[in-house]
Design a protein around this motif. Structure first.
Motif, PDB file in Angstrom:
ATOM      1  N   ASP A 104      42.097  19.455  31.678  1.00 23.75           N
ATOM      2  CA  ASP A 104      41.689  18.625  30.536  1.00 23.75           C
ATOM      3  C   ASP A 104      40.804  17.461  30.980  1.00 23.75           C
ATOM      4  O   ASP A 104      39.816  17.127  30.313  1.00 23.75           O
ATOM      5  N   VAL A 105      41.149  16.855  32.104  1.00 26.21           N
ATOM      6  CA  VAL A 105      40.357  15.729  32.606  1.00 26.21           C
ATOM      7  C   VAL A 105      38.965  16.192  33.004  1.00 26.21           C
ATOM      8  O   VAL A 105      37.945  15.557  32.680  1.00 26.21           O
ATOM      9  N   VAL A 106      38.892  17.309  33.716  1.00 27.70           N
ATOM     10  CA  VAL A 106      37.595  17.818  34.160  1.00 27.70           C
ATOM     11  C   VAL A 106      36.726  18.209  32.966  1.00 27.70           C
ATOM     12  O   VAL A 106      35.521  17.903  32.925  1.00 27.70           O
ATOM     13  N   VAL A 107      37.313  18.887  31.979  1.00 25.59           N
ATOM     14  CA  VAL A 107      36.547  19.288  30.794  1.00 25.59           C
ATOM     15  C   VAL A 107      36.038  18.063  30.047  1.00 25.59           C
ATOM     16  O   VAL A 107      34.877  18.027  29.586  1.00 25.59           O
ATOM     17  N   ASP A 108      36.865  17.043  29.925  1.00 23.79           N
ATOM     18  CA  ASP A 108      36.440  15.819  29.251  1.00 23.79           C
ATOM     19  C   ASP A 108      35.277  15.167  29.984  1.00 23.79           C
ATOM     20  O   ASP A 108      34.335  14.657  29.360  1.00 23.79           O
ATOM     21  N   ARG A 109      35.292  15.196  31.295  1.00 22.43           N
ATOM     22  CA  ARG A 109      34.204  14.602  32.074  1.00 22.43           C
ATOM     23  C   ARG A 109      32.948  15.462  32.007  1.00 22.43           C
ATOM     24  O   ARG A 109      31.823  14.926  32.045  1.00 22.43           O
ATOM     25  N   LEU A 110      33.104  16.756  31.912  1.00 23.36           N
ATOM     26  CA  LEU A 110      31.940  17.627  31.743  1.00 23.36           C
ATOM     27  C   LEU A 110      31.247  17.349  30.412  1.00 23.36           C
ATOM     28  O   LEU A 110      30.012  17.292  30.337  1.00 23.36           O
ATOM     29  N   ILE A 111      32.039  17.170  29.364  1.00 20.79           N
ATOM     30  CA  ILE A 111      31.464  16.854  28.050  1.00 20.79           C
ATOM     31  C   ILE A 111      30.759  15.500  28.095  1.00 20.79           C
ATOM     32  O   ILE A 111      29.665  15.328  27.532  1.00 20.79           O
ATOM     33  N   SER A 112      31.366  14.532  28.770  1.00 19.33           N
ATOM     34  CA  SER A 112      30.746  13.206  28.868  1.00 19.33           C
ATOM     35  C   SER A 112      29.450  13.244  29.664  1.00 19.33           C
ATOM     36  O   SER A 112      28.559  12.412  29.438  1.00 19.33           O
TER      37      SER A 112
ATOM     38  N   MET B 177      26.277   8.652  26.165  1.00 17.92           N
ATOM     39  CA  MET B 177      26.772   7.455  25.493  1.00 17.92           C
ATOM     40  C   MET B 177      28.296   7.364  25.500  1.00 17.92           C
ATOM     41  O   MET B 177      28.865   6.467  24.892  1.00 17.92           O
ATOM     42  N   ASP B 178      28.962   8.272  26.175  1.00 16.12           N
ATOM     43  CA  ASP B 178      30.425   8.356  26.105  1.00 16.12           C
ATOM     44  C   ASP B 178      31.138   7.513  27.160  1.00 16.12           C
ATOM     45  O   ASP B 178      32.343   7.618  27.318  1.00 16.12           O
ATOM     46  N   GLY B 179      30.437   6.685  27.905  1.00 17.59           N
ATOM     47  CA  GLY B 179      31.081   5.803  28.885  1.00 17.59           C
ATOM     48  C   GLY B 179      31.714   6.545  30.038  1.00 17.59           C
ATOM     49  O   GLY B 179      32.903   6.371  30.315  1.00 17.59           O
ATOM     50  N   PHE B 180      30.929   7.374  30.728  1.00 19.36           N
ATOM     51  CA  PHE B 180      31.474   8.197  31.807  1.00 19.36           C
ATOM     52  C   PHE B 180      32.004   7.341  32.953  1.00 19.36           C
ATOM     53  O   PHE B 180      33.057   7.625  33.511  1.00 19.36           O
ATOM     54  N   TYR B 181      31.287   6.288  33.326  1.00 19.21           N
ATOM     55  CA  TYR B 181      31.680   5.499  34.486  1.00 19.21           C
ATOM     56  C   TYR B 181      33.026   4.817  34.274  1.00 19.21           C
ATOM     57  O   TYR B 181      33.802   4.645  35.209  1.00 19.21           O
ATOM     58  N   ARG B 182      33.322   4.420  33.031  1.00 18.85           N
ATOM     59  CA  ARG B 182      34.640   3.827  32.753  1.00 18.85           C
ATOM     60  C   ARG B 182      35.749   4.868  32.861  1.00 18.85           C
ATOM     61  O   ARG B 182      36.881   4.536  33.223  1.00 18.85           O
ATOM     62  N   LYS B 183      35.432   6.125  32.554  1.00 16.55           N
ATOM     63  CA  LYS B 183      36.450   7.171  32.628  1.00 16.55           C
ATOM     64  C   LYS B 183      36.860   7.470  34.064  1.00 16.55           C
ATOM     65  O   LYS B 183      38.010   7.783  34.338  1.00 16.55           O
TER      66      LYS B 183
ATOM     67  N   ASN C 154      24.901   4.948  33.450  1.00 13.06           N
ATOM     68  CA  ASN C 154      26.100   4.694  34.254  1.00 13.06           C
ATOM     69  C   ASN C 154      25.817   3.761  35.429  1.00 13.06           C
ATOM     70  O   ASN C 154      26.689   2.979  35.817  1.00 13.06           O
ATOM     71  N   LEU C 155      24.621   3.815  35.994  1.00 23.06           N
ATOM     72  CA  LEU C 155      24.269   2.864  37.044  1.00 23.06           C
ATOM     73  C   LEU C 155      24.173   1.453  36.483  1.00 23.06           C
ATOM     74  O   LEU C 155      24.586   0.477  37.124  1.00 23.06           O
ATOM     75  N   LYS C 156      23.630   1.326  35.285  1.00 17.40           N
ATOM     76  CA  LYS C 156      23.541   0.007  34.663  1.00 17.40           C
ATOM     77  C   LYS C 156      24.920  -0.568  34.384  1.00 17.40           C
ATOM     78  O   LYS C 156      25.135  -1.776  34.470  1.00 17.40           O
ATOM     79  N   GLU C 157      25.872   0.306  34.080  1.00 16.29           N
ATOM     80  CA  GLU C 157      27.231  -0.146  33.774  1.00 16.29           C
ATOM     81  C   GLU C 157      27.962  -0.647  35.007  1.00 16.29           C
ATOM     82  O   GLU C 157      28.863  -1.483  34.909  1.00 16.29           O
ATOM     83  N   CYS C 158      27.591  -0.151  36.166  1.00 17.72           N
ATOM     84  CA  CYS C 158      28.314  -0.537  37.394  1.00 17.72           C
ATOM     85  C   CYS C 158      27.605  -1.621  38.187  1.00 17.72           C
ATOM     86  O   CYS C 158      28.050  -1.962  39.283  1.00 17.72           O
ATOM     87  N   THR C 159      26.517  -2.191  37.662  1.00 19.41           N
ATOM     88  CA  THR C 159      25.788  -3.211  38.414  1.00 19.41           C
ATOM     89  C   THR C 159      26.380  -4.598  38.264  1.00 19.41           C
ATOM     90  O   THR C 159      25.908  -5.538  38.909  1.00 19.41           O
ATOM     91  N   GLU C 160      27.367  -4.770  37.395  1.00 22.11           N
ATOM     92  CA  GLU C 160      28.060  -6.049  37.229  1.00 22.11           C
ATOM     93  C   GLU C 160      27.105  -7.172  36.844  1.00 22.11           C
ATOM     94  O   GLU C 160      27.194  -8.298  37.329  1.00 22.11           O
TER      95      GLU C 160
END
Length: 269
Positions: free
Chosen positions: A90-98, A103-109, A235-241
């Motif tokens: 379930d976790v892997v499938v959710d990450r594949l969809i993201s 826009m689904d916030g992959f880096y937070r997941k 996702n890179l922009k989200e992790c640049t703090e």
């Protein structure tokens, strides 16, 4: 004192503790100690600060647990990599969809539990699909001019393995060190996880590229490359703090789109 006690020998009254005579006190001779007590003191040294504490092995660090100390041998222990494969379907499938919906916030997941299971199988599956479908697409395109063609080019597999594995390992590591150099504090494992999942969009794309219409192939690969590049950039922009690293983010997005063009030109020309 009672006469009976006065006649008892001095050694009987003192037990095993050696008697110290007045001459010894005057001469300053060292008082002998019990050897067993001395050895126990070395084995159970007093805790720092004199607060008692518990047992601390001789030679152990004074302010840390021995088991928590970093050990370079852990890099060669398979068990140390087990947490990165501790994911369910379930976790892997959710990450594949993201990964195909940026826009689904992959880096937070993946922040709490980045995995290597998904990236490993995505990259490996993509290698086999590029080699197989690349040969089949070439066969469909050249069949119109040469009906006898039907050879499988093994070089496709070698190129696919070298490029995909190299890209999935080296590119995230390079951007990890660049981000650190410019003041950000990213995670290398999360970068590997993110770049690995960014390749998933090319798996269904390789199936669509079997369409023997060159214009449609270019449209398909442009859409896939754009989606993958947008996924990396967000996702890179989200992790640049909050750091201004747009040059690095744009470079990563361009490099991701360049990978899409390479797939089209080399495997589906």
């Amino acid at each position: 004192m009672d006469e009976g006690y006065a006649n008892l020998p001095t050694s009987h009254l003192l037990g095993s503790v050696p008697a110290v005579t007045q001459d010894d006190r005057k001469s300053g001779a060292p008082v002998p100690q019990d050897a067993a007590a001395t050895s126990r003191l070395q084995e159970f040294p007093p805790a720092p600060g004199g607060n008692g504490g518990g047992y601390r092995p001789p030679g152990a660090p004074a302010d840390g647990d021995v088991e928590n100390q970093a050990n370079w041998k852990g890099y060669f222990n398979i068990a140390s990599y087990a947490p990165y494969f501790n994911v369910d379907t379930d976790v892997v499938v959710d990450r594949l969809i993201s990964s195909v919906y940026p826009m689904d916030g992959f880096y937070r997941k993946i922040d709490a539990n980045p995995d290597m299971y998904g990236p490993l199988w995505i990259t490996t599956t993509l290698i086999f699909m590029l080699a197989a479908f690349g040969n089949f697409a070439t066969y469909l395109m050249q069949k119109k001019t040469d009906p006898k063609i039907g050879n499988f080019d093994v070089g496709y597999f070698n190129w696919a393995a070298s490029v995909m594995y190299g890209y999935a390992i080296i590119v995230p590591a390079v951007f990890f060190f660049l981000f650190q150099y410019f003041g950000s504090r990213p995670s290398l494992v999360r970068f590997w996880c993110m770049w690995g999942y960014s390749l998933f969009v090319f798996i269904p794309t390789s199936v669509l590229l079997l369409i023997p219409v060159e214009f449609l192939r270019w449209v398909i690969i442009a859409l896939a490359g754009g989606a993958s590049s947008w996924f990396i950039a967000l996702n890179l922009k989200e992790c640049t703090e909050g750091a201004d690293l747009m040059v690095l983010i744009a470079s990563a997005a361009v490099l991701q789109f360049a990978l899409a063009l390479f797939i089209k030109v080399f495997f589906f020309a």
